[in-house]
Design a protein around this motif. Structure first.
Motif, PDB file in Angstrom:
ATOM      1  N   GLU A 111       1.021  -0.168  16.694  1.00 42.26           N
ATOM      2  CA  GLU A 111       2.467   0.482  16.666  1.00 42.26           C
ATOM      3  C   GLU A 111       2.844  -0.191  15.040  1.00 42.26           C
ATOM      4  OE1 GLU A 111       6.560   0.861  18.811  1.00 42.26           O
ATOM      5  OE2 GLU A 111       4.607   0.329  19.876  1.00 42.26           O
ATOM      6  N   ARG A 112       3.054  -1.594  15.231  1.00 40.38           N
ATOM      7  CA  ARG A 112       3.350  -2.235  14.133  1.00 40.38           C
ATOM      8  C   ARG A 112       2.701  -1.806  12.779  1.00 40.38           C
ATOM      9  NH1 ARG A 112       4.268  -8.661  13.439  1.00 40.38           N
ATOM     10  NH2 ARG A 112       5.984  -8.624  12.398  1.00 40.38           N
ATOM     11  N   ALA A 113       1.387  -1.631  12.848  1.00 43.67           N
ATOM     12  CA  ALA A 113       0.666  -1.315  11.520  1.00 43.67           C
ATOM     13  C   ALA A 113       0.983   0.172  11.179  1.00 43.67           C
ATOM     14  CB  ALA A 113      -0.877  -1.345  11.900  1.00 43.67           C
ATOM     15  N   HIS A 114       1.342   0.864  12.183  1.00 44.59           N
ATOM     16  CA  HIS A 114       1.992   2.264  11.748  1.00 44.59           C
ATOM     17  C   HIS A 114       3.074   2.219  11.077  1.00 44.59           C
ATOM     18  CE1 HIS A 114       1.707   6.601  12.032  1.00 44.59           C
ATOM     19  NE2 HIS A 114       2.955   6.729  12.523  1.00 44.59           N
ATOM     20  N   GLU A 115       4.108   1.279  11.666  1.00 45.72           N
ATOM     21  CA  GLU A 115       5.262   1.046  10.860  1.00 45.72           C
ATOM     22  C   GLU A 115       5.191   0.593   9.471  1.00 45.72           C
ATOM     23  OE1 GLU A 115       7.267  -1.781  13.506  1.00 45.72           O
ATOM     24  OE2 GLU A 115       7.797   0.145  15.084  1.00 45.72           O
ATOM     25  N   SER A 116       4.087  -0.240   9.297  1.00 44.21           N
ATOM     26  CA  SER A 116       3.701  -0.770   7.977  1.00 44.21           C
ATOM     27  C   SER A 116       3.345   0.245   6.957  1.00 44.21           C
ATOM     28  CB  SER A 116       2.752  -1.658   8.014  1.00 44.21           C
ATOM     29  OG  SER A 116       3.364  -3.018   8.587  1.00 44.21           O
ATOM     30  N   VAL A 117       2.547   1.401   7.434  1.00 41.35           N
ATOM     31  CA  VAL A 117       2.348   2.460   6.580  1.00 41.35           C
ATOM     32  C   VAL A 117       3.486   3.106   6.181  1.00 41.35           C
ATOM     33  CG1 VAL A 117       1.069   4.862   6.849  1.00 41.35           C
ATOM     34  CG2 VAL A 117       0.320   2.842   7.642  1.00 41.35           C
ATOM     35  N   GLY A 118       4.700   3.179   7.153  1.00 47.52           N
ATOM     36  CA  GLY A 118       5.834   4.067   6.741  1.00 47.52           C
ATOM     37  C   GLY A 118       6.683   2.990   5.667  1.00 47.52           C
ATOM     38  N   THR A 119       6.249   1.589   5.663  1.00 48.68           N
ATOM     39  CA  THR A 119       6.984   0.690   4.539  1.00 48.68           C
ATOM     40  C   THR A 119       6.246   0.893   3.403  1.00 48.68           C
ATOM     41  OG1 THR A 119       7.245  -0.990   6.175  1.00 48.68           O
ATOM     42  CG2 THR A 119       7.083  -1.725   3.909  1.00 48.68           C
ATOM     43  N   LEU A 120       5.146   1.533   3.339  1.00 45.15           N
ATOM     44  CA  LEU A 120       4.392   1.675   2.068  1.00 45.15           C
ATOM     45  C   LEU A 120       4.748   3.050   1.571  1.00 45.15           C
ATOM     46  CD1 LEU A 120       0.771   0.050   2.935  1.00 45.15           C
ATOM     47  CD2 LEU A 120       2.461  -1.100   1.494  1.00 45.15           C
ATOM     48  N   ALA A 121       5.194   4.002   2.215  1.00 40.30           N
ATOM     49  CA  ALA A 121       5.455   5.275   1.973  1.00 40.30           C
ATOM     50  C   ALA A 121       6.881   5.207   1.130  1.00 40.30           C
ATOM     51  CB  ALA A 121       5.610   6.152   3.100  1.00 40.30           C
ATOM     52  N   ASP A 122       7.577   4.096   1.288  1.00 41.69           N
ATOM     53  CA  ASP A 122       8.866   4.044   0.684  1.00 41.69           C
ATOM     54  C   ASP A 122       8.540   3.483  -0.546  1.00 41.69           C
ATOM     55  OD1 ASP A 122      10.301   4.896   2.989  1.00 41.69           O
ATOM     56  OD2 ASP A 122      10.629   2.978   3.485  1.00 41.69           O
ATOM     57  N   LEU A 123       7.608   3.304  -1.179  1.00 41.99           N
ATOM     58  CA  LEU A 123       7.053   2.715  -2.323  1.00 41.99           C
ATOM     59  C   LEU A 123       6.902   3.951  -3.424  1.00 41.99           C
ATOM     60  CD1 LEU A 123       4.959  -0.401  -1.732  1.00 41.99           C
ATOM     61  CD2 LEU A 123       7.310  -0.291  -2.124  1.00 41.99           C
ATOM     62  N   ASP A 124       7.010   3.786  -4.582  1.00 41.19           N
ATOM     63  CA  ASP A 124       6.445   4.728  -5.649  1.00 41.19           C
ATOM     64  C   ASP A 124       5.148   4.485  -6.253  1.00 41.19           C
ATOM     65  OD1 ASP A 124       6.527   6.819  -7.455  1.00 41.19           O
ATOM     66  OD2 ASP A 124       7.538   5.615  -9.008  1.00 41.19           O
ATOM     67  N   VAL A 125       4.217   5.277  -5.395  1.00 40.65           N
ATOM     68  CA  VAL A 125       2.580   4.888  -5.813  1.00 40.65           C
ATOM     69  C   VAL A 125       1.955   5.953  -6.280  1.00 40.65           C
ATOM     70  CG1 VAL A 125       0.627   4.312  -4.627  1.00 40.65           C
ATOM     71  CG2 VAL A 125       2.750   3.061  -3.819  1.00 40.65           C
ATOM     72  N   ALA A 126       1.323   5.700  -7.198  1.00 40.91           N
ATOM     73  CA  ALA A 126       0.313   6.880  -7.624  1.00 40.91           C
ATOM     74  C   ALA A 126      -1.131   6.540  -7.273  1.00 40.91           C
ATOM     75  CB  ALA A 126       0.555   6.887  -9.391  1.00 40.91           C
ATOM     76  N   ARG A 127      -1.458   5.542  -7.238  1.00 47.01           N
ATOM     77  CA  ARG A 127      -2.753   5.218  -6.828  1.00 47.01           C
ATOM     78  C   ARG A 127      -3.128   4.015  -6.046  1.00 47.01           C
ATOM     79  NH1 ARG A 127      -5.914   4.212 -12.231  1.00 47.01           N
ATOM     80  NH2 ARG A 127      -3.719   3.324 -12.836  1.00 47.01           N
ATOM     81  N   THR A 128      -4.116   4.021  -5.177  1.00 51.50           N
ATOM     82  CA  THR A 128      -4.131   3.106  -4.133  1.00 51.50           C
ATOM     83  C   THR A 128      -5.475   2.177  -4.241  1.00 51.50           C
ATOM     84  OG1 THR A 128      -2.568   4.071  -2.738  1.00 51.50           O
ATOM     85  CG2 THR A 128      -3.887   2.119  -1.771  1.00 51.50           C
TER      86      THR A 128
END
Length: 229
Positions: free
Chosen positions: A187-204
Motif C-alpha cells: 500500500e505504501r509502495a503504491h502511494e510512492s508511485v503516486g508521489t513519482l507521478a507528481d514529478l515531470d518525468v520524460a524517461r525513467t
C-alpha cells in the motif's frame, strides 16, 4: 535512447536461473568525483570497476555512494567498494540500521547470512539536493518496497532514477510497479508511485530493466490502478 552527458548507466551483468541479466547502478559526475547510485550484489566490485573503466573512470573517482535502499542486490558490495574507494555513503535514516548491521535486512533469510555491514555517513530524510555537473539531483522519498526507499530525480533533464519503486524488466519496455513478492508494504509502495507521478518525468532508469521512455503519463496510469491490479 541516450542519457545526458555526465550520467552513466553501468549495466552490471549477473546470472539468475541460467540467464544473464543486468543490474543498473548509475554513476553521475560532479565537480568532486562520481556519485554512485547503488553498488550491486556482494562480489560486484570487479564488475563495477570494469563498467566504470569502460565509461572512462577509475573506481577511486567514486566520492559518494547513495543507496536507494538496503536490499542485498543494491547494497551488498558496499563494504568492499568502500574499502577500495573510501566513499562517503548516504542512505535514508530508515535504511541505515540495515546497512550498518544494527538490524537484519528485512527480506533476508533470518537463519542465513547477510552481506557485510558498512557505515552510513549521512542519513537522508528526503528532499535533499545533490549538486552534479548535469544539474541538481533531488532525493525523493518512495517507501514501501523497503522502509526508507528513495528515488532520485534530475529535474533539468526530466530523468528519474526509480531504484525499485518502479521496474522495467517485464520484457515490454514499459514501466511497471514494484514487484509484489519483494515489496513488504504494498500500500505504501503504491502511494510512492503516486508521489513519482507528481514529478515531470520524460524517461525513467530502473535498477531492474534499465532506461525506458516512459515518464509521468505512464507513472500516473500505474498510480491510478487499483492496488491488486
Amino acid at each position: 535512447m541516450t542519457l545526458p552527458n555526465g550520467v552513466h548507466d553501468l549495466a552490471v551483468p549477473y546470472e539468475r536461473d541460467g540467464h544473464e541479466l543486468a543490474l543498473h547502478p548509475v554513476a553521475v559526475e560532479t565537480a568532486r568525483g562520481l556519485v554512485l547510485v547503488d553498488v550491486g550484489l556482494p562480489g560486484s566490485v570487479p564488475k563495477i570497476r570494469e563498467a566504470l573503466d569502460a565509461a572512462g573512470f577509475a573506481l577511486a573517482e567514486v566520492s559518494t555512494v547513495v543507496l536507494t535502499h538496503h536490499d542485498g542486490d543494491h547494497a551488498g558490495a558496499l563494504a568492499a567498494l568502500d574499502a577500495e574507494a573510501d566513499a562517503f555513503v548516504a542512505a535514508h535514516a530508515d535504511e541505515s540500521p540495515y546497512v550498518d548491521g544494527r538490524e537484519f535486512p528485512v527480506k533476508a533469510d533470518p537463519d542465513g547470512d547477510r552481506y557485510p555491514p558498512a557505515a552510513v555517513d549521512l542519513e537522508l530524510v528526503g528532499g535533499e539536493t545533490l549538486n552534479t555537473t548535469v544539474g541538481p539531483m533531488r532525493v525523493v522519498n518512495t517507501p514501501g518496497h523497503s522502509p526508507g526507499h528513495v528515488s532520485l530525480y534530475l529535474p533539468d533533464h526530466r530523468l528519474l532514477f526509480a531504484g525499485d519503486a518502479l521496474v522495467a524488466d517485464h520484457g515490454d519496455d514499459r514501466l511497471h510497479g514494484p514487484k509484489p513478492q519483494y515489496t513488504p508494504d504494498r500500500e505504501r509502495a503504491h502511494e510512492s508511485v503516486g508521489t513519482l507521478a507528481d514529478l515531470d518525468v520524460a524517461r525513467t532508469l530502473c535498477y531492474h530493466g534499465g532506461l525506458v521512455d516512459d515518464g509521468t503519463d505512464r507513472i500516473a496510469e500505474l498510480a491510478a490502478r487499483p492496488l491488486d491490479e
